[in-house]
Design a protein around this motif. Sequence first.
Motif, PDB file in Angstrom:
ATOM      1  N   LEU A  57      38.937  58.529  38.894  1.00  0.00           N
ATOM      2  CA  LEU A  57      39.349  57.650  37.454  1.00  0.00           C
ATOM      3  C   LEU A  57      40.486  56.858  38.021  1.00  0.00           C
ATOM      4  CD1 LEU A  57      39.810  60.866  35.169  1.00  0.00           C
ATOM      5  CD2 LEU A  57      38.103  58.653  34.830  1.00  0.00           C
ATOM      6  N   ALA A  58      41.092  56.838  39.101  1.00  0.00           N
ATOM      7  CA  ALA A  58      41.368  55.726  39.292  1.00  0.00           C
ATOM      8  C   ALA A  58      40.761  54.538  40.350  1.00  0.00           C
ATOM      9  CB  ALA A  58      42.845  56.971  41.083  1.00  0.00           C
ATOM     10  N   THR A  59      40.095  55.139  41.055  1.00  0.00           N
ATOM     11  CA  THR A  59      39.370  53.692  41.365  1.00  0.00           C
ATOM     12  C   THR A  59      38.501  52.926  40.098  1.00  0.00           C
ATOM     13  OG1 THR A  59      38.073  55.347  43.724  1.00  0.00           O
ATOM     14  CG2 THR A  59      37.303  53.080  43.305  1.00  0.00           C
ATOM     15  N   GLU A  60      38.027  53.488  39.150  1.00  0.00           N
ATOM     16  CA  GLU A  60      37.735  53.056  37.644  1.00  0.00           C
ATOM     17  C   GLU A  60      38.775  52.127  36.937  1.00  0.00           C
ATOM     18  OE1 GLU A  60      34.504  52.771  36.025  1.00  0.00           O
ATOM     19  OE2 GLU A  60      33.523  54.247  38.799  1.00  0.00           O
ATOM     20  N   ALA A  61      39.731  52.331  37.306  1.00  0.00           N
ATOM     21  CA  ALA A  61      41.064  52.096  36.716  1.00  0.00           C
ATOM     22  C   ALA A  61      41.980  50.883  37.311  1.00  0.00           C
ATOM     23  CB  ALA A  61      42.405  53.087  36.711  1.00  0.00           C
ATOM     24  N   ASP A  62      41.417  50.957  38.413  1.00  0.00           N
ATOM     25  CA  ASP A  62      42.224  49.770  39.343  1.00  0.00           C
ATOM     26  C   ASP A  62      40.943  48.757  39.530  1.00  0.00           C
ATOM     27  OD1 ASP A  62      44.015  51.005  40.284  1.00  0.00           O
ATOM     28  OD2 ASP A  62      42.844  51.702  42.059  1.00  0.00           O
ATOM     29  N   LEU A  63      39.688  49.482  39.112  1.00  0.00           N
ATOM     30  CA  LEU A  63      38.148  48.432  38.969  1.00  0.00           C
ATOM     31  C   LEU A  63      38.191  47.262  37.966  1.00  0.00           C
ATOM     32  CD1 LEU A  63      35.641  46.935  40.484  1.00  0.00           C
ATOM     33  CD2 LEU A  63      34.361  49.342  39.554  1.00  0.00           C
ATOM     34  N   ALA A  64      38.756  48.246  36.363  1.00  0.00           N
ATOM     35  CA  ALA A  64      38.790  47.207  35.303  1.00  0.00           C
ATOM     36  C   ALA A  64      40.021  46.810  35.635  1.00  0.00           C
ATOM     37  CB  ALA A  64      38.564  48.456  34.435  1.00  0.00           C
ATOM     38  N   ARG A  65      40.786  46.753  36.144  1.00  0.00           N
ATOM     39  CA  ARG A  65      42.010  45.592  35.834  1.00  0.00           C
ATOM     40  C   ARG A  65      41.647  45.033  36.426  1.00  0.00           C
ATOM     41  NH1 ARG A  65      44.993  49.550  36.024  1.00  0.00           N
ATOM     42  NH2 ARG A  65      45.216  49.355  38.574  1.00  0.00           N
ATOM     43  N   GLU A  66      40.605  44.517  37.593  1.00  0.00           N
ATOM     44  CA  GLU A  66      40.520  43.692  38.621  1.00  0.00           C
ATOM     45  C   GLU A  66      39.627  42.949  37.301  1.00  0.00           C
ATOM     46  OE1 GLU A  66      42.016  42.652  41.715  1.00  0.00           O
ATOM     47  OE2 GLU A  66      43.599  44.445  41.587  1.00  0.00           O
ATOM     48  N   LEU A  67      38.549  43.368  37.286  1.00  0.00           N
ATOM     49  CA  LEU A  67      37.425  42.776  37.107  1.00  0.00           C
ATOM     50  C   LEU A  67      37.851  42.648  35.049  1.00  0.00           C
ATOM     51  CD1 LEU A  67      34.578  45.511  37.432  1.00  0.00           C
ATOM     52  CD2 LEU A  67      34.667  42.835  38.816  1.00  0.00           C
TER      53      LEU A  67
END
Length: 166
Positions: A57-67
């Motif tokens: 979940l943390a990686t997905e949140a970071d990825l979504a924010r960056e993307l």
Amino acid sequence: MGKTSEPQRCLRCGTKTVRPRTGQQRKTSFRVFPSLPIPNDLPIPTCARCLSEYTDLATEADLARELESVYLETLRGLASRAIRRLSKHISQRKLELRLGLSQGYLCRIAAGAGNPSPALVALLHLIVRDPVVRLAEIEHDWSQTTLPDSESMSHERRKQSRKKSR
């Protein structure tokens, strides 16, 4: 997987080589784009052997924010290029009028100051493919639109106002 330094076991190949890794030329689908670049410095738990990626979940949140920022930047760039190409065929103001956009909106988008919708970017790109033909089609379509009869419109308004007053 989290951000632990201890390698985790890969569910695909079975080796214990999964750890957060950065890299170049990684891509993923995001919203309307089938392939957006993932920022090089964003670590994603990846198997060193088979390159399977594991996100929590943390990686997905970071990825979504960056993307999200890459997504908006890409939309702005595509819109800006389309507007510049179309300016050879029609003024921005005339294009705004034909597309029903507010005055100055395309200028702001062309300058990178706004966030165009994916629908607007798609429309601009369809027009850019053959500007002379597409702009004539738009003008023709708007001129051929049949408007509601003004008598029936006023009758409808009276009915609606009677309903509201009850």
